[in-house]
Design a protein around this motif. Structure first.
Motif, PDB file in Angstrom:
ATOM      1  N   ASN A   1      37.837  42.931  57.720  1.00  0.00           N
ATOM      2  CA  ASN A   1      36.452  43.343  57.922  1.00  0.00           C
ATOM      3  C   ASN A   1      36.255  44.849  57.822  1.00  0.00           C
ATOM      4  O   ASN A   1      35.694  45.484  58.687  1.00  0.00           O
ATOM      5  CB  ASN A   1      35.967  42.838  59.280  1.00  0.00           C
ATOM      6  CG  ASN A   1      35.654  41.359  59.191  1.00  0.00           C
ATOM      7  OD1 ASN A   1      35.724  40.773  58.113  1.00  0.00           O
ATOM      8  ND2 ASN A   1      35.301  40.778  60.309  1.00  0.00           N
TER       9      ASN A   1
ATOM     10  N   SER B   1      41.758  45.945  62.512  1.00  0.00           N
ATOM     11  CA  SER B   1      40.821  45.599  61.432  1.00  0.00           C
ATOM     12  C   SER B   1      40.539  44.100  61.469  1.00  0.00           C
ATOM     13  O   SER B   1      39.532  43.641  60.928  1.00  0.00           O
ATOM     14  CB  SER B   1      41.382  46.026  60.073  1.00  0.00           C
ATOM     15  OG  SER B   1      42.688  45.542  59.906  1.00  0.00           O
ATOM     16  N   ILE B   2      41.422  43.335  62.104  1.00  0.00           N
ATOM     17  CA  ILE B   2      41.082  41.965  62.478  1.00  0.00           C
ATOM     18  C   ILE B   2      40.558  42.056  63.907  1.00  0.00           C
ATOM     19  O   ILE B   2      41.204  42.648  64.773  1.00  0.00           O
ATOM     20  CB  ILE B   2      42.314  41.041  62.403  1.00  0.00           C
ATOM     21  CG1 ILE B   2      42.781  40.943  60.940  1.00  0.00           C
ATOM     22  CG2 ILE B   2      41.983  39.660  62.948  1.00  0.00           C
ATOM     23  CD1 ILE B   2      43.999  40.068  60.730  1.00  0.00           C
ATOM     24  N   GLY B   3      39.407  41.514  64.140  1.00  0.00           N
ATOM     25  CA  GLY B   3      38.748  41.712  65.426  1.00  0.00           C
ATOM     26  C   GLY B   3      39.412  40.953  66.562  1.00  0.00           C
ATOM     27  O   GLY B   3      40.293  40.111  66.353  1.00  0.00           O
TER      28      GLY B   3
HETATM   29  C1  LIG Z   1      35.066  39.187  59.950  1.00  0.00           C
HETATM   30  O1  LIG Z   1      33.771  39.180  60.500  1.00  0.00           O
HETATM   31  C2  LIG Z   1      33.160  37.909  60.530  1.00  0.00           C
HETATM   32  C3  LIG Z   1      31.749  38.037  61.041  1.00  0.00           C
HETATM   33  O2  LIG Z   1      31.461  39.332  61.400  1.00  0.00           O
HETATM   34  C4  LIG Z   1      33.977  36.975  61.416  1.00  0.00           C
HETATM   35  O3  LIG Z   1      33.412  35.693  61.418  1.00  0.00           O
HETATM   36  C5  LIG Z   1      35.393  36.912  60.868  1.00  0.00           C
HETATM   37  O4  LIG Z   1      36.187  36.122  61.731  1.00  0.00           O
HETATM   38  C6  LIG Z   1      35.977  38.273  60.751  1.00  0.00           C
HETATM   39  N1  LIG Z   1      37.261  38.170  60.089  1.00  0.00           N
HETATM   40  C7  LIG Z   1      38.334  38.768  60.554  1.00  0.00           C
HETATM   41  C8  LIG Z   1      39.565  38.571  59.742  1.00  0.00           C
HETATM   42  O5  LIG Z   1      38.325  39.452  61.564  1.00  0.00           O
END
Ligand SMILES: *[C@@H]1O[C@H](CO)[C@@H](O)[C@H](O)[C@H]1NC(C)=O
Ligand SMILES: *[C@@H]1O[C@H](CO)[C@@H](O)[C@H](O)[C@H]1NC(C)=O
Ligand SMILES: *[C@@H]1O[C@H](CO)[C@@H](O)[C@H](O)[C@H]1NC(C)=O
Ligand SMILES: *[C@@H]1O[C@H](CO)[C@@H](O)[C@H](O)[C@H]1NC(C)=O
Ligand SMILES: *[C@@H]1O[C@H](CO)[C@@H](O)[C@H](O)[C@H]1NC(C)=O
Ligand SMILES: *[C@@H]1O[C@H](CO)[C@@H](O)[C@H](O)[C@H]1NC(C)=O
Ligand SMILES: *[C@@H]1O[C@H](CO)[C@@H](O)[C@H](O)[C@H]1NC(C)=O
Ligand SMILES: *[C@@H]1O[C@H](CO)[C@@H](O)[C@H](O)[C@H]1NC(C)=O
Ligand SMILES: *[C@@H]1O[C@H](CO)[C@@H](O)[C@H](O)[C@H]1NC(C)=O
Ligand SMILES: *[C@@H]1O[C@H](CO)[C@@H](O)[C@H](O)[C@H]1NC(C)=O
Ligand SMILES: *[C@@H]1O[C@H](CO)[C@@H](O)[C@H](O)[C@H]1NC(C)=O
Ligand SMILES: *[C@@H]1O[C@H](CO)[C@@H](O)[C@H](O)[C@H]1NC(C)=O
Length: 591
Positions: free
Chosen positions: A177, A265-267
């Motif tokens: 993201n 960067s992965i939440g």
């Molecule tokens: C990226 O962001 C989306 C929505 O903001 C979320 O659904 C998704 O899980 C995120 N992907 C990662 C890899 O963090």
């Protein structure tokens, strides 16, 4: 002389450091070179360690109160970072780099003891394959862990201690993201645009937590701290590394992770908080101790605080006092509160404001008995403490430091990437950066005295204007200040200049080092070393096409060490090294 000049500067910005300066350090000479280093031999590469008699306990670095001890002496150090040691293309290069570092009297090098890949790469070093929910380590003599053996042997040869990190919070991929808003910027690791730097060029390209998260099919960064399968896989790697080097006196300590926190960067899931991160530290530290009784374990975190937070391990009363001088110097452990932080900031701001008024009397004020009053003030509303103090990153460095198996405290200082304090409107941008660093160091020094454990600054750096084009933030694959033209990644002149001058960098480093010495830090590790004249091989992080500022086709076959924007290679290297010398030289015997 140097010292007193700095005291004046510190005085001018309202820091009273003098009271903490303990002149006894000067006579203890703990900052000089290791005493047990082998005599310097010819530069032939050292082979993997042959079985040697197990060293005496005192030849491993240990702690006594807020000090490091080794060979029955106090040990303090100035160090440097070189995350890329395992990416070098020859053993001669490892020897060359560590030899040069040693010649500048630096005694500690912090480097990555992990190099995770999602598939076996065509070229270069890798230590662990992390793929499809399984892991396996690489024991290949030239590309695998035996290379780390040789790094450690050569550190021993040059009298250098290694601080070894076991994983990284940061391992961004272009399709995580990461926003694409900076369209004029180069994606430094984007296979789609053919601009990618070779693997291992950036510090965030050695695998790490998110490599496990991806390979085990989890969907949040904090799965690394919570998912039993992933924890076990990381413990498995940890076991293999720490038991491999359990008897090596050249390992200063294990660092559990570089900059661990809830987010990457992965939440993270919304439930991740300081309790999550602290408990994980306790588990991994205990795991390491199970296999390695010889070495200290530290966190590697940025050192963020969490004021007014519930604690897992921190007690607010001092530990039972032992009859050692270190113990009797311990202060009562006062929990850090929001009230205190905001009060201290208010007082600091009062001082800078008074200084500003002194130097340039404001037009809107009225002079009353020599004092300026009724000048317009910025209301100090309840602005909050900021992410360095409110626990929002998931790090509570005091609670982590309270874990029994955590031997010493660690923190980092990267003002280009973290906000440590709100900007003081009375100070210039540079002075804000400088001052925030001084305060950050001072506060960690105080925590060390309070908790009775050593505190080490494991990474500090400022991006200079020359380095701006090669700067890639730890959480990103994008070089925000690079020119967008393929093959010409020079500074993008259409953007406003970024970074400090070399002189400002040296000034800030010198003052931060002085503050660290005054605040009783046990070590300070600059980020990062730069080295030329390396063996360049196509397709590796030391390749003939990489220069200081990016990917530029050059004829020069001599390679340069990788950089993510902080290298001291090139112009200004001498003065940057000189700054470190300034701190080292204060502690040589009879200085
Ligand atoms: C990226 O962001 C989306 C929505 O903001 C979320 O659904 C998704 O899980 C995120 N992907 C990662 C890899 O963090
Ligand atoms: C390293 O320390 C030695 C002994 O104090 C000193 O003579 C030498 O000049 C120092 N080297 C550098 C590069 O400062
Ligand atoms: C992981 O699994 C995928 C799909 O089965 C396969 O294509 C890939 O080669 C595997 N990777 C490794 C390193 O085994
Ligand atoms: C532990 O590591 C070894 C060596 O790399 C590997 O063979 C084994 O599968 C790993 N075990 C687990 C549970 O990941
Ligand atoms: C080790 O890796 C090198 C380079 O990839 C390869 O040439 C060599 O065959 C490997 N050695 C073994 C024993 O597999
Ligand atoms: C990286 O962190 C900075 C704060 O240091 C933030 O402003 C930025 O949005 C982050 N970038 C990514 C790609 O997460
Ligand atoms: C960023 O750009 C790449 C390449 O154009 C694209 O594949 C990706 O989906 C974009 N990511 C986001 C978060 O928009
Ligand atoms: C850990 O993650 C794996 C892969 O996502 C999943 O199958 C497993 O259920 C998770 N375990 C726990 C305890 O959450
Ligand atoms: C370390 O020393 C111990 C003896 O104390 C020995 O049993 C062990 O095998 C040694 N480990 C390594 C990796 O050399
Ligand atoms: C973290 O969250 C848990 C509940 O999910 C809670 O019990 C704990 O007190 C929280 N920790 C902090 C420091 O807020
Ligand atoms: C800003 O820092 C510089 C360099 O350390 C110092 O000389 C100057 O006095 C400082 N200015 C203010 C306003 O504090
Ligand atoms: C690996 O190295 C060879 C020779 O140096 C080079 O031709 C090739 O492109 C490299 N492979 C990758 C994936 O970089």
């Amino acid at each position: 002389m140097f010292v007193s000049v700095v005291w004046l500067l510190l005085g001018a910005v309202g820091v009273s450091a003098t009271s903490q300066f303990d002149p006894r350090w000067k006579h203890e000479s703990p900052w000089n070179k290791r005493q047990d280093s082998a005599p310097v031999q010819d530069p032939t590469p050292v082979q993997a360690a042959a079985p040697t008699p197990v060293p005496d306990k005192s030849s491993f670095v240990s702690t006594e109160g807020p000090n490091f001890k080794v060979n029955n002496s106090n040990f303090k150090f100035i160090g440097t970072n070189a995350y890329w040691l395992s990416a070098l293309n020859s053993d001669e290069d490892i020897d060359h780099v560590l030899g040069n570092i040693s010649q500048s009297n630096i005694t500690v090098v912090r480097t990555w003891a992990f190099n995770d890949v999602p598939e076996i790469p065509e070229n270069g070093t890798w230590f662990q394959l992390v793929a499809n929910g399984t892991t396996s380590v690489n024991l290949n003599e030239t590309t695998g862990l035996p290379k780390l053996d040789r790094i450690i042997s050569m550190a021993q040869k040059h009298g250098i201690y290694l601080l070894l990190s076991l994983t990284n919070n940061w391992n961004p991929l272009p399709l995580d993201n990461v926003t694409n808003s900076t369209t004029s910027s180069i994606l430094r690791r984007d296979v789609l645009t053919n601009n990618s730097l070779p693997r291992n060029s950036l510090s965030n390209d050695y695998g790490g937590m998110d490599a496990y998260v991806r390979a085990f099919g989890a969907d949040s960064h904090d799965a690394f701290y919570l998912n039993e399968t992933i924890i076990t896989a990381f413990e498995n790697y940890t076991t293999q590394i720490v038991s491999r080097y359990v008897n090596s006196t050249s390992v200063l300590a294990w660092e559990i992770a570089n900059d661990p926190r809830c987010n990457s960067s992965i939440g993270a899931t919304p439930t991740c908080n300081t309790t999550t991160i602290t408990r994980w530290h306790a588990r991994i530290a205990q795991h390491i101790k199970k296999f390695d009784h010889n070495h200290l374990v530290s966190s590697g975190s940025q050192g963020f605080f969490c004021a007014d937070c519930p604690k897992v391990f921190q007690k607010t009363s001092p530990p039972p006092s032992r009859p050692s001088p270190a113990a009797s110097r311990r202060n009562k452990i006062e929990p850090l509160t929001k009230k205190r932080i905001l009060q201290e900031r208010k007082e600091a701001r009062k001082k800078t404001r008074a200084l500003k008024i002194q130097s340039e009397p404001p037009s809107g004020g009225v002079r009353v008995r020599g004092k300026w009053v009724a000048t317009p003030t910025r209301r100090q509303d309840d602005v909050g403490m900021g992410s360095a103090f409110d626990g929002s990153t998931g790090v509570d460095s005091e609670d982590i430091l309270s874990i029994d198996d955590i031997g010493f405290g660690s923190f980092q200082l990267f003002p280009d990437q973290n906000q440590y304090a709100p900007d003081d409107p009375n100070l210039s941008a540079f002075n804000n950066t400088l001052q925030a660093g001084l305060d950050w160091i001072k506060r960690h020094g105080e925590a060390g005295q309070m908790f009775g454990k050593p505190i080490t600054l494991t990474g500090f750096g400022l991006v200079t204007q020359d380095n701006a084009p090669s700067f890639v933030p730890f959480n990103s694959t994008v070089a925000p200040f690079a020119n967008d033209q393929i093959g010409n990644l020079t500074f993008n002149a259409t953007q406003s200049p970024f970074g400090v001058t070399d002189a400002q960098r040296d000034d800030a480093y010198a003052q931060w080092l002085q503050q660290g010495i005054a605040s009783g830090l046990t070590g300070m590790i600059q980020y990062q070393w730069g080295q030329g004249n390396l063996t360049a091989v196509d397709g590796t992080a030391i390749s003939p096409t990489i220069t200081e500022n990016g990917v530029v086709p050059v004829q020069d076959q001599n390679g340069i060490s990788p950089s993510d924007g902080y290298s001291i290679a090139g112009v200004g290297q001498e003065s940057a090294e000189g700054t470190l010398q300034g701190a080292i030289q204060q502690f040589v015997p009879d200085a």
